[in-house]
Enzyme design. Structure first.
Site, PDB file in Angstrom:
ATOM      1  N   GLN A 137       1.957  -6.511  -3.317  1.00 52.37           N
ATOM      2  CA  GLN A 137       2.514  -6.656  -2.165  1.00 52.37           C
ATOM      3  C   GLN A 137       3.563  -5.801  -1.883  1.00 52.37           C
ATOM      4  O   GLN A 137       4.038  -4.948  -2.608  1.00 52.37           O
ATOM      5  CB  GLN A 137       2.555  -8.157  -1.971  1.00 52.37           C
ATOM      6  CG  GLN A 137       1.298  -8.786  -1.755  1.00 52.37           C
ATOM      7  CD  GLN A 137       0.505  -9.164  -2.988  1.00 52.37           C
ATOM      8  OE1 GLN A 137       0.942  -9.614  -3.903  1.00 52.37           O
ATOM      9  NE2 GLN A 137      -0.649  -8.639  -3.006  1.00 52.37           N
ATOM     10  N   GLY A 153      -4.392  -4.313  -3.753  1.00 54.94           N
ATOM     11  CA  GLY A 153      -5.531  -3.290  -3.732  1.00 54.94           C
ATOM     12  C   GLY A 153      -4.904  -2.010  -4.314  1.00 54.94           C
ATOM     13  O   GLY A 153      -4.156  -1.279  -3.467  1.00 54.94           O
ATOM     14  N   HIS A 154      -4.747  -1.609  -5.424  1.00 52.77           N
ATOM     15  CA  HIS A 154      -4.212  -0.389  -6.094  1.00 52.77           C
ATOM     16  C   HIS A 154      -5.018   0.732  -6.272  1.00 52.77           C
ATOM     17  O   HIS A 154      -5.979   0.397  -7.103  1.00 52.77           O
ATOM     18  CB  HIS A 154      -3.398  -0.872  -7.262  1.00 52.77           C
ATOM     19  CG  HIS A 154      -2.159  -1.856  -6.702  1.00 52.77           C
ATOM     20  ND1 HIS A 154      -1.539  -2.437  -7.996  1.00 52.77           N
ATOM     21  CD2 HIS A 154      -1.799  -2.470  -5.611  1.00 52.77           C
ATOM     22  CE1 HIS A 154      -0.715  -3.386  -7.234  1.00 52.77           C
ATOM     23  NE2 HIS A 154      -1.100  -3.494  -6.113  1.00 52.77           N
ATOM     24  N   ASP A 181       0.982  -1.240   0.023  1.00 52.30           N
ATOM     25  CA  ASP A 181      -0.156   0.021  -0.043  1.00 52.30           C
ATOM     26  C   ASP A 181       1.087   1.312   0.001  1.00 52.30           C
ATOM     27  O   ASP A 181       0.667   2.471   0.575  1.00 52.30           O
ATOM     28  CB  ASP A 181      -0.953  -0.048   1.066  1.00 52.30           C
ATOM     29  CG  ASP A 181      -1.757  -1.254   1.250  1.00 52.30           C
ATOM     30  OD1 ASP A 181      -2.195  -1.675   0.058  1.00 52.30           O
ATOM     31  OD2 ASP A 181      -2.186  -1.747   2.220  1.00 52.30           O
ATOM     32  N   LYS A 187       1.770   2.063  -5.132  1.00 45.72           N
ATOM     33  CA  LYS A 187       2.188   1.491  -6.462  1.00 45.72           C
ATOM     34  C   LYS A 187       1.508   1.629  -7.648  1.00 45.72           C
ATOM     35  O   LYS A 187       1.873   1.880  -8.737  1.00 45.72           O
ATOM     36  CB  LYS A 187       2.376  -0.020  -6.126  1.00 45.72           C
ATOM     37  CG  LYS A 187       3.487  -0.496  -5.397  1.00 45.72           C
ATOM     38  CD  LYS A 187       3.698  -1.954  -4.949  1.00 45.72           C
ATOM     39  CE  LYS A 187       2.311  -2.696  -4.558  1.00 45.72           C
ATOM     40  NZ  LYS A 187       2.059  -2.399  -2.995  1.00 45.72           N
TER      41      LYS A 187
HETATM   42  P1  GDP Z   1      -0.868   0.105  -3.719  1.00 43.19           P
HETATM   43  O1  GDP Z   1      -1.295  -1.117  -3.098  1.00 43.19           O
HETATM   44  O2  GDP Z   1       0.890   0.329  -3.402  1.00 43.19           O
HETATM   45  O3  GDP Z   1      -1.113   0.475  -4.971  1.00 43.19           O
HETATM   46  O4  GDP Z   1      -1.448   1.499  -2.578  1.00 43.19           O
HETATM   47  P2  GDP Z   1      -2.829   1.633  -2.097  1.00 43.19           P
HETATM   48  O5  GDP Z   1      -3.632   2.263  -3.346  1.00 43.19           O
HETATM   49  O6  GDP Z   1      -3.384   0.472  -1.333  1.00 43.19           O
HETATM   50  O7  GDP Z   1      -2.702   2.809  -1.081  1.00 43.19           O
HETATM   51  C1  GDP Z   1      -1.901   4.093  -1.271  1.00 43.19           C
HETATM   52  C2  GDP Z   1      -2.972   5.071  -0.879  1.00 43.19           C
HETATM   53  O8  GDP Z   1      -2.467   6.266  -0.984  1.00 43.19           O
HETATM   54  C3  GDP Z   1      -4.116   5.400  -1.847  1.00 43.19           C
HETATM   55  O9  GDP Z   1      -5.400   5.726  -1.296  1.00 43.19           O
HETATM   56  C4  GDP Z   1      -3.821   6.377  -2.765  1.00 43.19           C
HETATM   57  O10 GDP Z   1      -4.633   7.042  -3.444  1.00 43.19           O
HETATM   58  C5  GDP Z   1      -2.918   7.267  -1.958  1.00 43.19           C
HETATM   59  N1  GDP Z   1      -1.759   8.133  -2.376  1.00 43.19           N
HETATM   60  C6  GDP Z   1      -0.755   7.609  -3.153  1.00 43.19           C
HETATM   61  N2  GDP Z   1       0.344   8.518  -3.376  1.00 43.19           N
HETATM   62  C7  GDP Z   1      -0.134   9.443  -2.461  1.00 43.19           C
HETATM   63  C8  GDP Z   1       0.270  10.824  -1.982  1.00 43.19           C
HETATM   64  O11 GDP Z   1       1.628  11.177  -2.478  1.00 43.19           O
HETATM   65  N3  GDP Z   1      -0.153  11.543  -1.342  1.00 43.19           N
HETATM   66  C9  GDP Z   1      -1.437  11.277  -0.575  1.00 43.19           C
HETATM   67  N4  GDP Z   1      -1.925  11.931   0.306  1.00 43.19           N
HETATM   68  N5  GDP Z   1      -2.002   9.960  -1.044  1.00 43.19           N
HETATM   69  C10 GDP Z   1      -1.544   9.161  -1.789  1.00 43.19           C
HETATM   70  P1  IMO Z   2      -1.160  -4.308  -1.952  1.00 39.60           P
HETATM   71  O1  IMO Z   2      -0.483  -4.811  -3.703  1.00 39.60           O
HETATM   72  C1  IMO Z   2      -1.036  -4.955   1.962  1.00 39.60           C
HETATM   73  C2  IMO Z   2      -0.759  -9.145   3.513  1.00 39.60           C
HETATM   74  C3  IMO Z   2      -2.038  -9.415   4.279  1.00 39.60           C
HETATM   75  C4  IMO Z   2      -1.512 -10.353   5.108  1.00 39.60           C
HETATM   76  C5  IMO Z   2      -0.382 -11.082   4.474  1.00 39.60           C
HETATM   77  C6  IMO Z   2      -0.962 -12.537   3.783  1.00 39.60           C
HETATM   78  O2  IMO Z   2      -2.172  -3.658  -2.044  1.00 39.60           O
HETATM   79  O3  IMO Z   2       0.206  -3.596  -1.552  1.00 39.60           O
HETATM   80  P2  IMO Z   2      -2.278 -13.256   1.720  1.00 39.60           P
HETATM   81  O4  IMO Z   2      -3.877 -12.859   1.664  1.00 39.60           O
HETATM   82  O5  IMO Z   2      -1.677 -12.383   0.579  1.00 39.60           O
HETATM   83  O6  IMO Z   2      -2.206 -14.440   2.063  1.00 39.60           O
HETATM   84  O7  IMO Z   2      -2.149 -12.177   3.218  1.00 39.60           O
HETATM   85  O8  IMO Z   2      -0.229 -10.024   3.308  1.00 39.60           O
HETATM   86  N1  IMO Z   2      -1.064  -8.477   2.272  1.00 39.60           N
HETATM   87  C7  IMO Z   2      -1.151  -7.259   2.037  1.00 39.60           C
HETATM   88  N2  IMO Z   2      -1.000  -6.043   2.774  1.00 39.60           N
HETATM   89  N3  IMO Z   2      -1.146  -4.706   0.832  1.00 39.60           N
HETATM   90  C8  IMO Z   2      -1.358  -5.897  -0.038  1.00 39.60           C
HETATM   91  O9  IMO Z   2      -0.975  -5.537  -1.454  1.00 39.60           O
HETATM   92  C9  IMO Z   2      -1.389  -7.015   0.503  1.00 39.60           C
HETATM   93  N4  IMO Z   2      -1.577  -8.353   0.069  1.00 39.60           N
HETATM   94  C10 IMO Z   2      -1.491  -9.182   0.955  1.00 39.60           C
HETATM   95  O10 IMO Z   2      -2.822  -8.355   4.881  1.00 39.60           O
HETATM   96  O11 IMO Z   2      -0.863  -9.670   6.254  1.00 39.60           O
HETATM   97 MG    MG Z   3      -2.727  -1.576  -1.795  1.00 36.81          MG
END
Ligand code: GDP
Ligand code: IMO
Ligand code: MG
Length: 427
Positions: A225, A42-43, A13, A16
């Site tokens: 991840q 979840g991106h 998170d 990415k």
């Molecule tokens: P990912 O799984 O690595 O793609 O990241 P997620 O989407 O799960 O979580 C990143 C969160 O941070 C999302 O809600 C994005 O919209 C938000 N985000 C990404 N870059 C920035 C930033 O520079 N500032 C802020 N405030 N939010 C950001």
């Molecule tokens: P993105 O791509 C954050 C974590 C789960 C758990 C562990 C194992 O959005 O960054 P799994 O279901 O993969 O067997 O769970 O990994 N986990 C993540 N945490 N972001 C993710 O993906 C994750 N994908 C798995 O919360 O701790």
């Molecule tokens: Mg994510």
């Protein structure tokens, strides 16, 4: 710059999705490829104020002209795949170009059943998985009882493989977990129901991607991840069941390491983690609550609250090392605008001994307490800033200090979720 890897440098998170989307729209990227994990990811991508979330689909799915690829290292739930595609098309996204590897393994409903019952069985020792069947599907792959995408197109083979796959599981489900047995015939029926729609998307993606690279096309490998969730290099056993590190891109796509030109680690200006497991800089106080609230730290896939803590430079250096990072993309700097003084973890103290690098054993890591350095805050909103030079002096100093202690240059900084809220530090 034909082959670029974008991956998570912390526990996921990091942003990415935003980094991938940004590169896909500013550079001419021909292919965006997922190489590991599944719909546990979840991106988030914010385009023109509209928010999209991708799980199994590569984030390039929103970029017109870009081909999205789900490579062999991914575990594919056909239900999740088509659910996500249909939801995007319903929101007006043009029908995307998507290619799926014939060798990718399939997640069927019994994998998520086993994921959930195993977690329940583990009780307080649970991993805190996403419950999407990721671990059980990869276990089947390694145990050589997995179902691959190509198997969906040969009913006889599929039937044999499903029977073999569920046989042992049924003993486990009925005798250990006290659950109903899985009916192999209904699994076959479930999987066959996706075969016709899937068939035109399926290809030898290793051949496709290597040919594309031979022709000088640009391929972006989008990580899911993160480094600290890697089954080999992360906080085992509190990890996912795949290799999200840079090496996993090569096995997960059938592309050799000599083809990779650039490896970008996406890293937050602080740290978050979902699920169980050690987290040295975790904050269980009001600072943690403020990071959670200001950062909006709620999981995109599961809606769980993310645990929050300060930036950890030991982890950043570790990510640089195990991935061979060439660059960092630092996200969410804007969230830190509310602090006067910002602690940054520069080393750990374990049993009275200072560790500047990741300790060798998990037991030591569980007992690590952070050694902090304190950097001055900047106390003003930076979400509207559009060039690095225009940041307040202390915000620039924060970025430069992180760069000096993290082992690779920081090419870009995020000051908000939007595409345009990005500052280029090194072009
Ligand atoms: P990912 O799984 O690595 O793609 O990241 P997620 O989407 O799960 O979580 C990143 C969160 O941070 C999302 O809600 C994005 O919209 C938000 N985000 C990404 N870059 C920035 C930033 O520079 N500032 C802020 N405030 N939010 C950001
Ligand atoms: P993105 O791509 C954050 C974590 C789960 C758990 C562990 C194992 O959005 O960054 P799994 O279901 O993969 O067997 O769970 O990994 N986990 C993540 N945490 N972001 C993710 O993906 C994750 N994908 C798995 O919360 O701790
Ligand atoms: Mg994510």
């Amino acid at each position: 710059m034909p082959a670029i890897v974008v991956l998570g440098a912390q526990w996921g998170d990091e942003g990415k999705g935003k980094a991938t989307d940004l590169l896909a729209t500013t550079d001419t990227i021909d292919y965006v490829v997922r190489t590991s994990g599944g719909h546990n990811a979840g991106h988030t991508i914010v385009v023109g104020g509209e928010r999209f979330a991708t799980h199994l689909l590569p984030s390039g799915i929103l970029t017109p002209g870009c081909t999205s690829v789900i490579a062999n290292g991914v575990v594919v739930s056909p239900e999740a795949l088509f659910g996500e595609l249909d939801a995007l098309v319903a929101r007006g996204v043009p029908e995307p170009r998507l290619v799926v590897s014939a060798n990718a393994h399939v997640i069927a409903s019994y994998h998520s059943t086993i994921d959930r019952v195993t977690e329940r069985f583990l009780g307080r020792n649970r991993i805190g998985t996403t419950g999407r069947g990721i671990g059980p599907a990869y276990s089947d792959k390694i145990n050589r009882v997995g179902i691959r995408v190509a198997d969906l197109f040969d009913e006889g083979i599929l039937r044999q493989k499903v029977e073999a796959a569920v046989d042992l599981k049924n003993h486990l489900l009925t005798k250990v977990y006290n659950r109903r047995a899985v009916d192999p015939a209904s699994v076959v029926e479930e999987l066959l129901s996706y075969a016709d729609r899937l068939r035109p998307m399926v290809a030898d993606t290793s051949l496709l991607l290597n040919r594309a690279l031979d022709e000088g096309r640009t391929v972006l490998f989008e990580g899911a991840q993160a480094t600290m969730l890697d089954v080999d290099h992360g906080t085992y056993p509190f990890v996912t069941s795949s290799n999200p590190v840079a090496g996993g891109v090569c096995t997960g796509a059938g592309v050799g390491p000599t083809r990779i030109d650039r490896v970008i680690g996406v890293i937050k200006a602080y740290t978050t983690r979902v699920g169980s497991g050690p987290f040295p800089t975790e904050l269980l106080d009001t600072d943690g609550e403020r990071l959670w609230e200001i950062g909006g730290e709620v999981g995109v896939s599961t809606g769980r609250n993310r645990r929050c803590g300060w930036y950890d430079a030991v982890i950043a250096r570790y990510a640089t090392r195990v991935n061979g990072l060439t660059d960092f993309f630092l996200t969410k700097l804007d969230v830190l605008s509310h602090w006067e003084r910002i602690p940054v973890c520069v080393a750990y103290e374990i049993g009275g001994v200072r560790h500047d690098e990741m300790p060798m054993t998990q037991t030591e890591f569980h007992h690590a307490t952070p050694v902090y350095e304190y950097l001055e805050g900047w106390g003003e909103d930076i979400s509207g800033v559009r060039s690095f030079a225009d940041l307040p002096k202390n915000a620039r100093r924060y970025v430069e200090a992180l760069e000096a202690m993290s082992g690779a240059r920081i090419w870009g900084v995020g000051v908000g979720p939007g595409r345009e809220q990005t500052l280029v530090v090194h072009g």
